[in-house]
Design a protein around this motif. Structure first.
Motif, short mmCIF file in Angstrom:
data_model
loop_
_atom_site.label_atom_id
_atom_site.label_comp_id
_atom_site.label_asym_id
_atom_site.label_seq_id
_atom_site.Cartn_x
_atom_site.Cartn_y
_atom_site.Cartn_z
N TYR A 75 48.65 45.61 20.09
CA TYR A 75 48.68 45.70 21.56
C TYR A 75 47.31 45.39 22.15
CZ TYR A 75 49.54 47.74 26.19
OH TYR A 75 49.66 47.95 27.54
N PHE A 76 46.28 46.05 21.65
CA PHE A 76 44.94 45.88 22.22
C PHE A 76 44.31 44.54 21.82
CE2 PHE A 76 45.45 50.40 22.94
CZ PHE A 76 44.85 50.55 24.19
N ASN A 77 44.71 43.98 20.67
CA ASN A 77 44.26 42.63 20.31
C ASN A 77 44.79 41.60 21.29
OD1 ASN A 77 42.75 43.40 18.12
ND2 ASN A 77 44.35 43.03 16.62
N ILE A 78 46.08 41.72 21.62
CA ILE A 78 46.71 40.80 22.57
C ILE A 78 46.10 41.00 23.96
CG2 ILE A 78 48.88 40.21 23.73
CD1 ILE A 78 50.29 41.04 21.10
N LEU A 79 45.86 42.25 24.33
CA LEU A 79 45.27 42.55 25.64
C LEU A 79 43.88 41.95 25.75
CD1 LEU A 79 45.78 44.06 28.28
CD2 LEU A 79 44.82 46.10 27.24
N ASP A 80 43.11 42.02 24.68
CA ASP A 80 41.76 41.44 24.66
C ASP A 80 41.83 39.93 24.87
OD1 ASP A 80 38.93 41.31 24.24
OD2 ASP A 80 39.32 40.64 22.21
N LYS A 81 42.79 39.27 24.22
CA LYS A 81 42.94 37.82 24.36
C LYS A 81 43.37 37.44 25.78
CE LYS A 81 43.99 36.92 19.50
NZ LYS A 81 44.98 36.42 18.52
N ILE A 82 44.19 38.28 26.40
CA ILE A 82 44.61 38.02 27.78
C ILE A 82 43.42 38.09 28.73
CG2 ILE A 82 45.93 38.98 29.71
CD1 ILE A 82 48.11 39.74 27.75
N VAL A 83 42.59 39.12 28.55
CA VAL A 83 41.41 39.28 29.42
C VAL A 83 40.46 38.10 29.25
CG1 VAL A 83 39.38 40.71 29.89
CG2 VAL A 83 41.58 41.79 29.45
N GLN A 84 40.23 37.69 28.00
CA GLN A 84 39.34 36.56 27.74
C GLN A 84 39.90 35.27 28.35
OE1 GLN A 84 36.38 37.26 26.66
NE2 GLN A 84 37.09 39.38 26.36
N LYS A 85 41.21 35.11 28.29
CA LYS A 85 41.84 33.91 28.88
C LYS A 85 41.66 33.89 30.40
CE LYS A 85 46.32 31.64 29.50
NZ LYS A 85 45.82 30.27 29.24
N VAL A 86 41.84 35.06 31.03
CA VAL A 86 41.68 35.14 32.48
C VAL A 86 40.23 34.88 32.87
CG1 VAL A 86 41.80 36.70 34.47
CG2 VAL A 86 43.64 36.68 32.79
N MET A 87 39.28 35.39 32.08
CA MET A 87 37.87 35.17 32.38
C MET A 87 37.49 33.70 32.25
SD MET A 87 36.62 38.13 33.21
CE MET A 87 34.87 37.78 33.15
N GLU A 88 38.10 33.00 31.30
CA GLU A 88 37.79 31.59 31.08
C GLU A 88 38.54 30.67 32.05
OE1 GLU A 88 38.67 30.80 27.00
OE2 GLU A 88 37.17 32.23 26.25
N ASP A 89 39.87 30.89 32.16
CA ASP A 89 40.70 29.99 32.98
C ASP A 89 40.84 30.45 34.43
OD1 ASP A 89 41.01 28.90 30.51
OD2 ASP A 89 43.10 29.51 30.24
N GLN A 90 40.50 31.73 34.69
CA GLN A 90 40.65 32.32 36.03
C GLN A 90 42.10 32.22 36.52
OE1 GLN A 90 37.76 30.11 38.29
NE2 GLN A 90 36.03 31.16 37.36
N ASN B 166 33.91 41.51 38.92
CA ASN B 166 32.77 40.63 39.18
C ASN B 166 33.11 39.16 38.95
OD1 ASN B 166 31.26 42.96 39.63
ND2 ASN B 166 30.59 43.09 37.50
N LEU B 167 34.37 38.86 38.66
CA LEU B 167 34.78 37.48 38.38
C LEU B 167 34.61 36.61 39.62
CD1 LEU B 167 36.11 35.44 36.41
CD2 LEU B 167 38.33 36.20 37.29
N GLN B 168 33.88 35.52 39.46
CA GLN B 168 33.68 34.57 40.55
C GLN B 168 34.52 33.32 40.27
OE1 GLN B 168 31.83 35.08 43.31
NE2 GLN B 168 31.29 37.15 42.61
N MET B 169 35.34 32.95 41.24
CA MET B 169 36.19 31.76 41.10
C MET B 169 35.35 30.50 41.27
SD MET B 169 39.00 33.34 40.56
CE MET B 169 40.37 32.23 40.74
N ASN B 170 35.43 29.61 40.28
CA ASN B 170 34.66 28.37 40.34
C ASN B 170 35.24 27.43 41.40
OD1 ASN B 170 33.10 29.28 38.21
ND2 ASN B 170 34.46 28.38 36.68
#
Length: 361
Positions: free
Chosen positions: A151-166, A218-222
């Motif tokens: 569960y938390f491995n998948i959640l970590d990948k989701i957060v990283q994807k959102v941070m990269e792809d926004q 703190n995510l800034q949209m490019n």
């Protein structure tokens, strides 16, 4: 009569359908193969000396048993166990039978159905996030250790994807908010055995969730630089058609903040009326009527008011499917070994809530 081979009640071999017919699929892992080769190099008889002068002699059968046990232990201790399964489906059974021993769990489903890869598919992303959100709200206490890790491995990948792809940060913010609220309540119940595992592990996970929330805050949209045709260049009727295709009120509000023209179109009463009619029944309107100062029905406020009392219709680009004939859960594009004469008549789309219900015992 004694058994001369494997137990006849075991599930048997796994088979994969190819263009040339059905072929037997054996689990393969390089690490296990190397380990097996090392064990095979050992002589047929192993002598182990104890503290005294006595020696214990183990024959070939004992070595084979040890090799199988080491393979099983290696698989259990390895956290990256998802690559072990080639098929992307799971047989759903809730009790032991003569043919199958045990029952399916959420942890098994996370391994077999490969949710880690599913989040990379934009059609399945919202579906997986909604599924994790429902687990956070109601099923967190029933997760086993392996299911927690997945569960938390998948959640970590989701957060990283959102941070990269926004991509769709609002969705993951809602998930983390529900998860942190649930964990705060459950951690206070320490001593009541409400969570599986060490309480310190859960506190560390809660700290990680709070860190993720801060990162998303703190995510800034490019800003995308594009000298070609933009959304603002489209004619009004096309922009209006785009807004009418949205099924989420928050998406309409967000798009309306882009330009003054889109804001004007997003405030259209007819647009919000259609949205309310799509998600809710006419009887529900009568119970929660909201009138504007001019005496007209305020459909925009009605939508958000009704959303608090009734569930809205869910739309996903791709979902899991359940075969009623085979009792197998799978992604539709990967398929499953169905024995029905017409497999399409046996398929049933599985909503996130239905998925949770399948694994309730």
């Amino acid at each position: 009569m004694p058994f001369l081979g494997q137990d006849w009640r075991s599930p048997g071999w796994r088979w994969v359908k190819t263009e040339d017919g059905w072929k037997r699929c054996e689990p393969f892992r390089p690490a296990l193969e190397d380990e097996n080769n090392q064990l095979n190099d050992i002589s047929h008889t192993v002598i182990i000396a104890g503290d005294g002068e006595d020696e214990e002699i183990y024959g070939t059968e004992d070595c084979e048993f040890a090799a199988k046990k080491r393979k099983k232990d290696h698989f259990r201790t390895n956290t990256d166990s998802q690559c072990f399964y080639r098929e992307k489906w799971i047989y759903v059974h809730k009790e032991s039978t003569k043919e199958r021993h045990g029952y399916c769990t959420l942890g098994e489903a996370f391994n077999r159905l490969d949710f880690s890869s599913a989040i990379q598919d934009i059609r399945r992303f919202n579906y997986v996030v909604k599924l994790l959100q429902l687990i956070a709200k109601s099923q967190l206490t029933s997760l086993s250790g392996a299911a927690q890790k997945n569960y938390f491995n998948i959640l970590d990948k989701i957060v990283q994807k959102v941070m990269e792809d926004q991509y769709n940060p609002r969705l993951i913010k809602d998930l983390l908010q529900d998860l942190s609220s649930t964990l705060c309540i459950l951690i206070r119940g320490v001593g009541k055995s409400v969570l599986v595992g060490n309480i310190n592990i859960w506190i560390c996970r809660l700290e990680t969730i709070l860190l993720w929330q801060q990162q998303l805050k703190n995510l800034q949209m490019n800003k995308q630089v594009n000298n070609g045709l933009t959304l603002s260049d489209l004619p009004l009727h096309m922009l209006n058609n785009i807004l009418y295709r949205f099924s989420d009120g928050w998406d309409i509000i967000t798009l309306g903040q882009v330009t003054p023209t889109l804001y004007m179109l997003s405030e259209d009463r007819q647009l919000w009326k259609k949205l309310c009619q799509y998600h809710f029944a006419e009887k529900q309107f009568c119970r929660h009527l909201i009138l504007s100062e001019k005496g007209h029905i305020d459909w925009k406020l009605m939508y958000f008011a009704l959303q608090k009392y009734y569930p809205i219709k869910e739309q996903y680009g791709d979902t899991l499917h359940f075969c009623r004939h085979c009792s197998i859960l799978f992604w539709k594009d990967t398929g499953h070994p169905c024995t029905a004469s017409d497999p399409n008549t046996c398929l049933m789309p599985v909503s996130p809530q239905h998925f949770i219900d399948l694994f309730k015992f």
